[in-house]
Scaffold this active site. Sequence first.
Site, PDB file in Angstrom:
ATOM      1  N   ARG A  91      -5.555  -1.969   9.100  1.00  0.00           N
ATOM      2  CA  ARG A  91      -5.860  -3.391   8.983  1.00  0.00           C
ATOM      3  C   ARG A  91      -5.241  -4.120  10.179  1.00  0.00           C
ATOM      4  O   ARG A  91      -4.046  -4.140  10.351  1.00  0.00           O
ATOM      5  CB  ARG A  91      -5.244  -3.889   7.663  1.00  0.00           C
ATOM      6  CG  ARG A  91      -5.863  -5.124   7.104  1.00  0.00           C
ATOM      7  CD  ARG A  91      -5.126  -5.507   5.845  1.00  0.00           C
ATOM      8  NE  ARG A  91      -3.674  -5.348   5.988  1.00  0.00           N
ATOM      9  CZ  ARG A  91      -2.812  -5.528   5.008  1.00  0.00           C
ATOM     10  NH1 ARG A  91      -3.217  -5.854   3.827  1.00  0.00           N
ATOM     11  NH2 ARG A  91      -1.514  -5.392   5.213  1.00  0.00           N
ATOM     12  N   MET A 148      -8.705   3.641   8.568  1.00  0.00           N
ATOM     13  CA  MET A 148      -7.890   2.495   8.131  1.00  0.00           C
ATOM     14  C   MET A 148      -7.066   1.966   9.294  1.00  0.00           C
ATOM     15  O   MET A 148      -6.935   2.598  10.338  1.00  0.00           O
ATOM     16  CB  MET A 148      -6.986   2.896   6.982  1.00  0.00           C
ATOM     17  CG  MET A 148      -7.678   2.834   5.643  1.00  0.00           C
ATOM     18  SD  MET A 148      -6.519   3.051   4.296  1.00  0.00           S
ATOM     19  CE  MET A 148      -7.564   2.647   2.903  1.00  0.00           C
ATOM     20  N   ASP A 183      -0.275   2.272   8.471  1.00  0.00           N
ATOM     21  CA  ASP A 183      -0.850   1.523   9.602  1.00  0.00           C
ATOM     22  C   ASP A 183      -0.024   1.586  10.894  1.00  0.00           C
ATOM     23  O   ASP A 183      -0.534   1.259  11.965  1.00  0.00           O
ATOM     24  CB  ASP A 183      -1.033   0.049   9.231  1.00  0.00           C
ATOM     25  CG  ASP A 183      -2.046  -0.135   8.123  1.00  0.00           C
ATOM     26  OD1 ASP A 183      -2.800   0.823   7.860  1.00  0.00           O
ATOM     27  OD2 ASP A 183      -2.082  -1.217   7.523  1.00  0.00           O
ATOM     28  N   SER A 213       6.120  -6.550   2.153  1.00  0.00           N
ATOM     29  CA  SER A 213       7.245  -6.139   1.303  1.00  0.00           C
ATOM     30  C   SER A 213       8.574  -6.512   1.953  1.00  0.00           C
ATOM     31  O   SER A 213       9.513  -6.957   1.275  1.00  0.00           O
ATOM     32  CB  SER A 213       7.201  -4.628   1.073  1.00  0.00           C
ATOM     33  OG  SER A 213       5.952  -4.265   0.546  1.00  0.00           O
ATOM     34  N   GLY A 261       5.421  -2.230   3.714  1.00  0.00           N
ATOM     35  CA  GLY A 261       4.953  -2.812   4.972  1.00  0.00           C
ATOM     36  C   GLY A 261       5.549  -4.193   5.214  1.00  0.00           C
ATOM     37  O   GLY A 261       6.549  -4.570   4.575  1.00  0.00           O
ATOM     38  N   ASP A 262       4.946  -4.941   6.121  1.00  0.00           N
ATOM     39  CA  ASP A 262       5.563  -6.218   6.523  1.00  0.00           C
ATOM     40  C   ASP A 262       5.644  -7.235   5.382  1.00  0.00           C
ATOM     41  O   ASP A 262       6.613  -7.986   5.293  1.00  0.00           O
ATOM     42  CB  ASP A 262       4.868  -6.814   7.762  1.00  0.00           C
ATOM     43  CG  ASP A 262       3.391  -7.002   7.575  1.00  0.00           C
ATOM     44  OD1 ASP A 262       2.849  -6.538   6.549  1.00  0.00           O
ATOM     45  OD2 ASP A 262       2.758  -7.627   8.455  1.00  0.00           O
ATOM     46  N   ALA A 317      15.583  10.556  -0.554  1.00  0.00           N
ATOM     47  CA  ALA A 317      16.709  10.490   0.391  1.00  0.00           C
ATOM     48  C   ALA A 317      17.658   9.345   0.017  1.00  0.00           C
ATOM     49  O   ALA A 317      18.883   9.490   0.106  1.00  0.00           O
ATOM     50  CB  ALA A 317      16.178  10.308   1.812  1.00  0.00           C
ATOM     51  N   GLY A 341       0.842  -1.208   0.000  1.00  0.00           N
ATOM     52  CA  GLY A 341       0.000   0.000   0.000  1.00  0.00           C
ATOM     53  C   GLY A 341       0.868   1.246   0.000  1.00  0.00           C
ATOM     54  O   GLY A 341       1.887   1.289   0.675  1.00  0.00           O
ATOM     55  N   THR A 352       4.265   2.493   5.679  1.00  0.00           N
ATOM     56  CA  THR A 352       2.865   2.080   5.762  1.00  0.00           C
ATOM     57  C   THR A 352       2.120   3.029   6.688  1.00  0.00           C
ATOM     58  O   THR A 352       2.654   3.418   7.730  1.00  0.00           O
ATOM     59  CB  THR A 352       2.726   0.620   6.272  1.00  0.00           C
ATOM     60  OG1 THR A 352       1.360   0.374   6.603  1.00  0.00           O
ATOM     61  CG2 THR A 352       3.571   0.329   7.499  1.00  0.00           C
ATOM     62  N   ASP A 407       2.093  -0.455  11.940  1.00  0.00           N
ATOM     63  CA  ASP A 407       2.039  -1.770  12.594  1.00  0.00           C
ATOM     64  C   ASP A 407       3.332  -2.559  12.474  1.00  0.00           C
ATOM     65  O   ASP A 407       3.312  -3.791  12.468  1.00  0.00           O
ATOM     66  CB  ASP A 407       0.868  -2.586  12.019  1.00  0.00           C
ATOM     67  CG  ASP A 407       0.971  -2.765  10.518  1.00  0.00           C
ATOM     68  OD1 ASP A 407       1.825  -2.103   9.900  1.00  0.00           O
ATOM     69  OD2 ASP A 407       0.201  -3.560   9.963  1.00  0.00           O
ATOM     70  N   ARG A 439       1.177  -4.864  -5.742  1.00  0.00           N
ATOM     71  CA  ARG A 439       1.261  -6.130  -5.002  1.00  0.00           C
ATOM     72  C   ARG A 439       1.552  -7.169  -6.076  1.00  0.00           C
ATOM     73  O   ARG A 439       0.819  -7.290  -7.042  1.00  0.00           O
ATOM     74  CB  ARG A 439      -0.042  -6.409  -4.273  1.00  0.00           C
ATOM     75  CG  ARG A 439      -0.381  -5.268  -3.285  1.00  0.00           C
ATOM     76  CD  ARG A 439      -1.473  -5.629  -2.321  1.00  0.00           C
ATOM     77  NE  ARG A 439      -2.022  -4.436  -1.695  1.00  0.00           N
ATOM     78  CZ  ARG A 439      -1.608  -3.927  -0.526  1.00  0.00           C
ATOM     79  NH1 ARG A 439      -0.650  -4.507   0.161  1.00  0.00           N
ATOM     80  NH2 ARG A 439      -2.172  -2.838  -0.026  1.00  0.00           N
TER      81      ARG A 439
HETATM   82  P1  ATP Z   1       0.733  -2.756   3.517  1.00  0.00           P
HETATM   83  O1  ATP Z   1       1.051  -2.855   4.994  1.00  0.00           O
HETATM   84  O2  ATP Z   1       0.510  -1.359   3.117  1.00  0.00           O
HETATM   85  O3  ATP Z   1      -0.335  -3.692   3.070  1.00  0.00           O
HETATM   86  P2  ATP Z   1       2.699  -4.629   2.647  1.00  0.00           P
HETATM   87  O4  ATP Z   1       4.104  -4.464   2.210  1.00  0.00           O
HETATM   88  O5  ATP Z   1       2.476  -5.422   3.899  1.00  0.00           O
HETATM   89  O6  ATP Z   1       2.064  -3.182   2.735  1.00  0.00           O
HETATM   90  P3  ATP Z   1       1.672  -6.808   1.028  1.00  0.00           P
HETATM   91  O7  ATP Z   1       0.620  -6.809  -0.017  1.00  0.00           O
HETATM   92  O8  ATP Z   1       1.498  -7.702   2.194  1.00  0.00           O
HETATM   93  O9  ATP Z   1       1.837  -5.275   1.463  1.00  0.00           O
HETATM   94  O10 ATP Z   1       3.066  -7.180   0.350  1.00  0.00           O
HETATM   95  C1  ATP Z   1       3.548  -6.461  -0.775  1.00  0.00           C
HETATM   96  C2  ATP Z   1       4.236  -7.385  -1.729  1.00  0.00           C
HETATM   97  O11 ATP Z   1       5.367  -8.003  -1.071  1.00  0.00           O
HETATM   98  C3  ATP Z   1       3.384  -8.557  -2.200  1.00  0.00           C
HETATM   99  O12 ATP Z   1       2.535  -8.228  -3.263  1.00  0.00           O
HETATM  100  C4  ATP Z   1       4.478  -9.538  -2.648  1.00  0.00           C
HETATM  101  O13 ATP Z   1       4.977  -9.189  -3.909  1.00  0.00           O
HETATM  102  C5  ATP Z   1       5.571  -9.302  -1.604  1.00  0.00           C
HETATM  103  N1  ATP Z   1       5.413 -10.313  -0.535  1.00  0.00           N
HETATM  104  C6  ATP Z   1       4.593 -10.285   0.526  1.00  0.00           C
HETATM  105  N2  ATP Z   1       4.689 -11.418   1.256  1.00  0.00           N
HETATM  106  C7  ATP Z   1       5.584 -12.201   0.598  1.00  0.00           C
HETATM  107  C8  ATP Z   1       6.108 -13.508   0.824  1.00  0.00           C
HETATM  108  N3  ATP Z   1       5.720 -14.250   1.867  1.00  0.00           N
HETATM  109  N4  ATP Z   1       7.003 -13.977  -0.053  1.00  0.00           N
HETATM  110  C9  ATP Z   1       7.402 -13.242  -1.111  1.00  0.00           C
HETATM  111  N5  ATP Z   1       6.942 -12.014  -1.370  1.00  0.00           N
HETATM  112  C10 ATP Z   1       6.048 -11.490  -0.544  1.00  0.00           C
END
Ligand code: ATP
Length: 327
Positions: free
Chosen positions: A176, A174, A132, A109, A106-107, A26, A15, A130, A134, A76
């Site tokens: 999650r 928001m 969130d 990524s 986020g986590d 930076a 996100g 993020t 979190d 994603r």
């Molecule tokens: P937000 O907190 O805003 O949702 P996020 O980074 O947690 O951000 P995710 O959709 O969970 O968002 O992850 C982003 C991308 O990171 C995923 O679309 C995928 O490409 C990669 N990713 C997430 N989990 C994994 C995993 N277990 N293995 C490999 N790639 C992953």
Amino acid sequence: MDNTIKKIGVLTSGGDAPGMNAAIRAVVRAGFYYNLEVYGIYRGYEGMINNDIRKMDSKSIAHVLERGGTFLKSARSEEFRTAEGRKKAYENIKAIGIDALVVIGGDGSLTGAHLFYKEFGIPAVGLPGTIDNDLFGTDLTIGFDTACNTAIQAIDKIRDTATSHDRLFFIEVMGRDAGFIAINAGIGSAAAAILIPEKKMPVEMLLERLKSREKAKKESNIVIVAEGGKSGGAAEIAEKVRKILPSYDIKVTILGHLQRGGAPSAFDRTLASKLGVSAVEGLLHGKYDVMVGVINNKIVFTPIKRAIVDDKKVDEEELRIANILST
Ligand code: ATP
């Protein structure tokens, strides 16, 4: 200093969050300062797989600091979750000669960056990007402050109409599985109650709170609900209350994606800038597979494995304060 790193890639993933542009800037500026080549990877891991990678120059990052969203775009990527997808990504960055990555997200990524390091040995530093808030390993994430400010501005406007019509508003924010935005926006907007995923508030307790506020002749009632809360979303809770208190004029507003947009706050610009420079310096000092954050105003590197697994708890003290202020 690690002189083996000459070319770094930077990407934003998951996100989007206000302040991501400031973080990219930076990273690019710090890269130039340390005589590195910096490559922007577009659309997160999707761009690594599709070879959507461009060399950055100072023009690429002109006037981005103050802009919301991410000019590198975010996505994603389902393919990156597969071993074949990650191999394609590795081959593309190897062909360019990228030695290390800065991943802003986020986590999920950061989990991707951790796996990629384990499988292909590509050093990565993660930045907590993020709204969130979190992520363990940092007091605040990039985008959280702006999102709270945006939510509060919107709630202020809703309060005007709530007061004019003696309405009870349920406003969903928001977050999650995390109540950080709800708690901060709730305290900052004088909410009657704050419902978060981490703690269930029984409807009876909420009703009692509303009745005591009625006795105290409060002019308006705003209840903040975090999406994905244990008690249900704003619409669900409003429906339950409507059945029990049919005389109340109840409305629901879901702030939604509004909270992701807008120019980053001064705080987020500064946080993102500090973390971006620290990420590059971390890489050059051999700090791999870590997330860079700020704890008690100090830059801290936390192993990504911990940042994604350990839980960041909501502050009980903030909850206590919110309770005192809303009764
Ligand atoms: P937000 O907190 O805003 O949702 P996020 O980074 O947690 O951000 P995710 O959709 O969970 O968002 O992850 C982003 C991308 O990171 C995923 O679309 C995928 O490409 C990669 N990713 C997430 N989990 C994994 C995993 N277990 N293995 C490999 N790639 C992953």
